[in-house]
Design a protein around this motif. Structure first.
Motif, PDB file in Angstrom:
ATOM      1  N   LEU A 113      27.810  32.530 104.112  1.00 23.29           N
ATOM      2  CA  LEU A 113      27.369  33.041 102.809  1.00 23.29           C
ATOM      3  C   LEU A 113      26.483  34.264 102.990  1.00 23.29           C
ATOM      4  O   LEU A 113      26.596  35.248 102.247  1.00 23.29           O
ATOM      5  CB  LEU A 113      26.601  31.963 102.040  1.00 23.29           C
ATOM      6  CG  LEU A 113      27.395  30.903 101.287  1.00 23.29           C
ATOM      7  CD1 LEU A 113      26.435  29.988 100.533  1.00 23.29           C
ATOM      8  CD2 LEU A 113      28.388  31.536 100.314  1.00 23.29           C
ATOM      9  N   ASN A 114      25.592  34.184 103.969  1.00 26.21           N
ATOM     10  CA  ASN A 114      24.712  35.320 104.233  1.00 26.21           C
ATOM     11  C   ASN A 114      25.515  36.550 104.618  1.00 26.21           C
ATOM     12  O   ASN A 114      25.195  37.677 104.203  1.00 26.21           O
ATOM     13  CB  ASN A 114      23.731  34.957 105.347  1.00 26.21           C
ATOM     14  CG  ASN A 114      22.723  36.059 105.619  1.00 26.21           C
ATOM     15  OD1 ASN A 114      22.068  36.551 104.710  1.00 26.21           O
ATOM     16  ND2 ASN A 114      22.599  36.440 106.868  1.00 26.21           N
ATOM     17  N   GLN A 115      26.572  36.350 105.415  1.00 24.27           N
ATOM     18  CA  GLN A 115      27.411  37.477 105.814  1.00 24.27           C
ATOM     19  C   GLN A 115      28.119  38.090 104.610  1.00 24.27           C
ATOM     20  O   GLN A 115      28.231  39.316 104.493  1.00 24.27           O
ATOM     21  CB  GLN A 115      28.437  37.029 106.854  1.00 24.27           C
ATOM     22  CG  GLN A 115      29.275  38.166 107.435  1.00 24.27           C
ATOM     23  CD  GLN A 115      28.412  39.212 108.110  1.00 24.27           C
ATOM     24  OE1 GLN A 115      27.624  38.897 109.005  1.00 24.27           O
ATOM     25  NE2 GLN A 115      28.544  40.467 107.696  1.00 24.27           N
TER      26      GLN A 115
ATOM     27  N   PHE B 290      32.438  31.152  98.041  1.00 18.09           N
ATOM     28  CA  PHE B 290      32.593  29.817  98.633  1.00 18.09           C
ATOM     29  C   PHE B 290      32.761  30.010 100.139  1.00 18.09           C
ATOM     30  O   PHE B 290      33.663  30.727 100.580  1.00 18.09           O
ATOM     31  CB  PHE B 290      33.847  29.117  98.105  1.00 18.09           C
ATOM     32  CG  PHE B 290      33.734  28.607  96.692  1.00 18.09           C
ATOM     33  CD1 PHE B 290      32.578  28.762  95.951  1.00 18.09           C
ATOM     34  CD2 PHE B 290      34.815  27.965  96.093  1.00 18.09           C
ATOM     35  CE1 PHE B 290      32.482  28.296  94.656  1.00 18.09           C
ATOM     36  CE2 PHE B 290      34.733  27.492  94.790  1.00 18.09           C
ATOM     37  CZ  PHE B 290      33.561  27.656  94.068  1.00 18.09           C
ATOM     38  N   ARG B 291      31.902  29.349 100.931  1.00 20.94           N
ATOM     39  CA  ARG B 291      31.994  29.459 102.386  1.00 20.94           C
ATOM     40  C   ARG B 291      31.705  28.107 103.048  1.00 20.94           C
ATOM     41  O   ARG B 291      31.130  27.213 102.446  1.00 20.94           O
ATOM     42  CB  ARG B 291      30.997  30.507 102.918  1.00 20.94           C
ATOM     43  CG  ARG B 291      31.273  31.940 102.480  1.00 20.94           C
ATOM     44  CD  ARG B 291      32.573  32.484 103.029  1.00 20.94           C
ATOM     45  NE  ARG B 291      32.747  33.897 102.741  1.00 20.94           N
ATOM     46  CZ  ARG B 291      33.249  34.375 101.599  1.00 20.94           C
ATOM     47  NH1 ARG B 291      33.622  33.527 100.637  1.00 20.94           N
ATOM     48  NH2 ARG B 291      33.386  35.672 101.419  1.00 20.94           N
ATOM     49  N   ASN B 292      32.073  28.009 104.331  1.00 24.10           N
ATOM     50  CA  ASN B 292      31.875  26.762 105.061  1.00 24.10           C
ATOM     51  C   ASN B 292      30.432  26.556 105.508  1.00 24.10           C
ATOM     52  O   ASN B 292      30.045  25.432 105.841  1.00 24.10           O
ATOM     53  CB  ASN B 292      32.779  26.722 106.296  1.00 24.10           C
ATOM     54  CG  ASN B 292      34.230  26.448 105.946  1.00 24.10           C
ATOM     55  OD1 ASN B 292      34.517  25.665 105.052  1.00 24.10           O
ATOM     56  ND2 ASN B 292      35.137  27.103 106.648  1.00 24.10           N
ATOM     57  N   SER B 293      29.652  27.616 105.552  1.00 18.84           N
ATOM     58  CA  SER B 293      28.276  27.502 106.026  1.00 18.84           C
ATOM     59  C   SER B 293      27.399  28.517 105.321  1.00 18.84           C
ATOM     60  O   SER B 293      27.880  29.487 104.719  1.00 18.84           O
ATOM     61  CB  SER B 293      28.215  27.726 107.543  1.00 18.84           C
ATOM     62  OG  SER B 293      28.504  29.084 107.854  1.00 18.84           O
TER      63      SER B 293
ATOM     64  N   THR C  44      28.082  10.267 100.113  1.00 14.89           N
ATOM     65  CA  THR C  44      28.465  11.554  99.523  1.00 14.89           C
ATOM     66  C   THR C  44      29.306  12.358 100.505  1.00 14.89           C
ATOM     67  O   THR C  44      29.237  12.154 101.721  1.00 14.89           O
ATOM     68  CB  THR C  44      27.232  12.394  99.130  1.00 14.89           C
ATOM     69  OG1 THR C  44      26.424  12.634 100.294  1.00 14.89           O
ATOM     70  CG2 THR C  44      26.405  11.690  98.067  1.00 14.89           C
ATOM     71  N   LEU C  45      30.087  13.266  99.948  1.00 13.49           N
ATOM     72  CA  LEU C  45      30.844  14.229 100.734  1.00 13.49           C
ATOM     73  C   LEU C  45      30.337  15.627 100.401  1.00 13.49           C
ATOM     74  O   LEU C  45      30.107  15.940  99.238  1.00 13.49           O
ATOM     75  CB  LEU C  45      32.336  14.153 100.405  1.00 13.49           C
ATOM     76  CG  LEU C  45      33.068  12.842 100.644  1.00 13.49           C
ATOM     77  CD1 LEU C  45      34.510  12.970 100.168  1.00 13.49           C
ATOM     78  CD2 LEU C  45      33.021  12.458 102.115  1.00 13.49           C
ATOM     79  N   GLU C  46      30.152  16.439 101.409  1.00 10.73           N
ATOM     80  CA  GLU C  46      29.733  17.820 101.179  1.00 10.73           C
ATOM     81  C   GLU C  46      30.903  18.756 101.442  1.00 10.73           C
ATOM     82  O   GLU C  46      31.650  18.592 102.411  1.00 10.73           O
ATOM     83  CB  GLU C  46      28.554  18.187 102.076  1.00 10.73           C
ATOM     84  CG  GLU C  46      27.247  17.552 101.644  1.00 10.73           C
ATOM     85  CD  GLU C  46      26.046  18.133 102.364  1.00 10.73           C
ATOM     86  OE1 GLU C  46      26.242  18.970 103.276  1.00 10.73           O
ATOM     87  OE2 GLU C  46      24.907  17.767 102.010  1.00 10.73           O
ATOM     88  N   GLY C  47      31.060  19.752 100.555  1.00 12.29           N
ATOM     89  CA  GLY C  47      32.118  20.733 100.691  1.00 12.29           C
ATOM     90  C   GLY C  47      31.554  22.121 100.938  1.00 12.29           C
ATOM     91  O   GLY C  47      30.622  22.286 101.716  1.00 12.29           O
ATOM     92  N   TYR C  48      32.110  23.092 100.240  1.00 15.43           N
ATOM     93  CA  TYR C  48      31.689  24.472 100.435  1.00 15.43           C
ATOM     94  C   TYR C  48      30.215  24.691 100.082  1.00 15.43           C
ATOM     95  O   TYR C  48      29.691  24.106  99.131  1.00 15.43           O
ATOM     96  CB  TYR C  48      32.504  25.410  99.556  1.00 15.43           C
ATOM     97  CG  TYR C  48      33.856  25.809 100.112  1.00 15.43           C
ATOM     98  CD1 TYR C  48      34.006  26.159 101.461  1.00 15.43           C
ATOM     99  CD2 TYR C  48      34.977  25.880  99.293  1.00 15.43           C
ATOM    100  CE1 TYR C  48      35.234  26.543 101.964  1.00 15.43           C
ATOM    101  CE2 TYR C  48      36.210  26.271  99.792  1.00 15.43           C
ATOM    102  CZ  TYR C  48      36.328  26.604 101.122  1.00 15.43           C
ATOM    103  OH  TYR C  48      37.542  26.984 101.622  1.00 15.43           O
ATOM    104  N   ALA C  49      29.569  25.550 100.857  1.00 15.61           N
ATOM    105  CA  ALA C  49      28.298  26.135 100.436  1.00 15.61           C
ATOM    106  C   ALA C  49      28.659  27.260  99.465  1.00 15.61           C
ATOM    107  O   ALA C  49      29.630  28.004  99.691  1.00 15.61           O
ATOM    108  CB  ALA C  49      27.550  26.693 101.648  1.00 15.61           C
ATOM    109  N   THR C  50      27.932  27.379  98.365  1.00 18.19           N
ATOM    110  CA  THR C  50      28.308  28.351  97.331  1.00 18.19           C
ATOM    111  C   THR C  50      27.134  29.248  96.963  1.00 18.19           C
ATOM    112  O   THR C  50      25.975  28.827  97.003  1.00 18.19           O
ATOM    113  CB  THR C  50      28.807  27.652  96.049  1.00 18.19           C
ATOM    114  OG1 THR C  50      27.712  26.986  95.408  1.00 18.19           O
ATOM    115  CG2 THR C  50      29.875  26.618  96.386  1.00 18.19           C
TER     116      THR C  50
END
Length: 215
Positions: free
Chosen positions: A108-110, A101-104, A32-38
């Motif tokens: 997202l929390n920010q 959509f964020r990288n981590s 699998t490939l993981e992308g953005y955390a949403t």
């Protein structure tokens, strides 16, 4: 957030049936490939309290929110840390939906904290939220790669095996970059259908690959 995958005896038997000529030690799940955390934030708008404010206060609050949201929605050249978009919700379950959509998950929390600091947030009531990761299953590539390595006699999980797997993941990651890290553009409509809401309560990894890849 850790994804827990449980492989049962039935899963192993199913795996053997899919690869009758290959060793039973082949991995039972696809690459699998993981992308953005949403993050999806659904909110209700407290209209009664909003209408009670003086016009100047409403204008100041709206301008402050507009500045932040414009910055979060912007897709500037070279920007790769993600975007956000605001949508109007249909139906009785909420009024607004913010999609981030964020990288981590830290980013997202920010984004969530930035929205919470707005004066407008005093007039937003959380209805629900949904945290997830964009994940792409490499079903066809996995089958081809596992078969080729097995035919060459490469031992699963050996150094040569792991090197070949990393190479295929690197190629696919670049080829599927647009799908793994899509722009979060504000469009006319946005459909939100959580997996479990669609009635799919089975562990995805316990399904035969042919069945899973067709969904």
């Amino acid at each position: 957030m850790t994804r827990l995958i449980t492989i049962t005896a039935a899963d192993k038997d199913n795996h053997k049936s899919m690869h009758p000529n290959h060793p039973a030690t082949l991995p039972a799940v696809p690459l699998t490939l993981e992308g953005y955390a949403t993050l999806h934030q659904m909110m209700r708008f407290r209209r009664t309290a909003w209408r009670a404010l003086p016009d100047n206060d409403r204008r100041e609050i709206a301008n402050q929110a507009a500045l932040l949201l414009a910055e979060m929605e912007a897709e500037s050249e070279g920007k790769s840390d993600g975007q956000s978009a605001l949508f109007s919700l249909l139906g009785h379950k909420g009024d607004l939906m913010l999609v981030h959509f964020r990288n981590s998950f830290d980013q997202l929390n920010q984004a969530e904290l930035d929205v919470a600091r707005l004066r407008l947030n005093d007039f937003l009531e959380p209805a629900t939220s949904y945290l997830s990761v964009i994940e792409l299953g490499l079903y066809e590539s996995t089958l081809k790669t596992y078969k080729a390595l097995a035919d060459e006699g490469v031992e699963p999980h050996s150094e040569a095996w792991n090197r070949a797997i990393q190479e295929i993941i690197a190629r696919q990651k670049e080829a599927m970059k647009r799908a793994s890290f899509p722009p979060c553009r504000r469009t006319a409509t946005s459909a939100f259908i959580p997996w479990i809401a669609a009635g799919r309560r089975k562990n995805w990894y316990t399904l035969p690959w042919k069945n899973a890849s067709a969904r």
